[in-house]
Motif scaffolding. Structure first.
Motif, PDB file in Angstrom:
ATOM      1  N   ALA A 159       3.133  12.814   9.581  1.00  0.00           N
ATOM      2  CA  ALA A 159       3.226  12.027   8.351  1.00  0.00           C
ATOM      3  C   ALA A 159       4.667  11.602   8.096  1.00  0.00           C
ATOM      4  CB  ALA A 159       2.688  12.830   7.177  1.00  0.00           C
ATOM      5  N   ARG A 160       5.604  12.495   8.372  1.00  0.00           N
ATOM      6  CA  ARG A 160       7.020  12.142   8.188  1.00  0.00           C
ATOM      7  C   ARG A 160       7.450  11.034   9.143  1.00  0.00           C
ATOM      8  NH1 ARG A 160      10.492  17.456   8.319  1.00  0.00           N
ATOM      9  NH2 ARG A 160      12.125  15.914   7.958  1.00  0.00           N
ATOM     10  N   VAL A 161       6.992  11.144  10.407  1.00  0.00           N
ATOM     11  CA  VAL A 161       7.335  10.116  11.390  1.00  0.00           C
ATOM     12  C   VAL A 161       6.720   8.777  10.986  1.00  0.00           C
ATOM     13  CG1 VAL A 161       7.013   9.372  13.784  1.00  0.00           C
ATOM     14  CG2 VAL A 161       7.700  11.732  13.294  1.00  0.00           C
TER      15      VAL A 161
ATOM     16  N   LEU B 229       8.753   7.325   8.194  1.00  0.00           N
ATOM     17  CA  LEU B 229      10.021   6.774   8.697  1.00  0.00           C
ATOM     18  C   LEU B 229       9.804   5.455   9.431  1.00  0.00           C
ATOM     19  CD1 LEU B 229      11.810  10.004   9.969  1.00  0.00           C
ATOM     20  CD2 LEU B 229      12.438   8.603   7.997  1.00  0.00           C
ATOM     21  N   GLU B 230       8.750   5.368  10.208  1.00  0.00           N
ATOM     22  CA  GLU B 230       8.451   4.121  10.909  1.00  0.00           C
ATOM     23  C   GLU B 230       8.129   2.998   9.929  1.00  0.00           C
ATOM     24  OE1 GLU B 230       5.311   5.334  13.528  1.00  0.00           O
ATOM     25  OE2 GLU B 230       6.721   5.838  15.155  1.00  0.00           O
ATOM     26  N   THR B 231       7.414   3.328   8.865  1.00  0.00           N
ATOM     27  CA  THR B 231       7.091   2.332   7.841  1.00  0.00           C
ATOM     28  C   THR B 231       8.359   1.846   7.156  1.00  0.00           C
ATOM     29  OG1 THR B 231       4.969   3.412   7.472  1.00  0.00           O
ATOM     30  CG2 THR B 231       5.734   1.911   5.761  1.00  0.00           C
TER      31      THR B 231
END
Length: 68
Positions: A5-7, A10-12
């Motif tokens: 979810a964190r990745v 960050l991608e968003t």
């Protein structure tokens, strides 16, 4: 919050930042074009003013007519 979810978050954020940077760059490029065009216009106006000032200076340097 798990790692996936964190990745994803960050991608968003990165995607939105890329879009924002591109939009700002587009605005900056357009503003630079406007500035360059205005600089050319200003140079042309200054040249025209100098030419006109030269014409008026030669008229002012002439002696006044005899009836003065």
């Amino acid at each position: 919050m798990d790692l996936e979810a964190r990745v994803t978050d960050l991608e968003t954020r990165l995607a939105f930042q890329d879009d924002t940077i591109q939009a700002l760059n587009d605005v900056l490029v357009e503003q630079q074009r406007v500035v360059e065009r205005l600089q050319l216009q200003m140079a042309a106006l200054l040249k025209r003013q100098e030419e006109m000032a030269g014409q008026f200076e030669s008229v002012e340097e002439e002696a006044p007519p005899p009836h003065y």
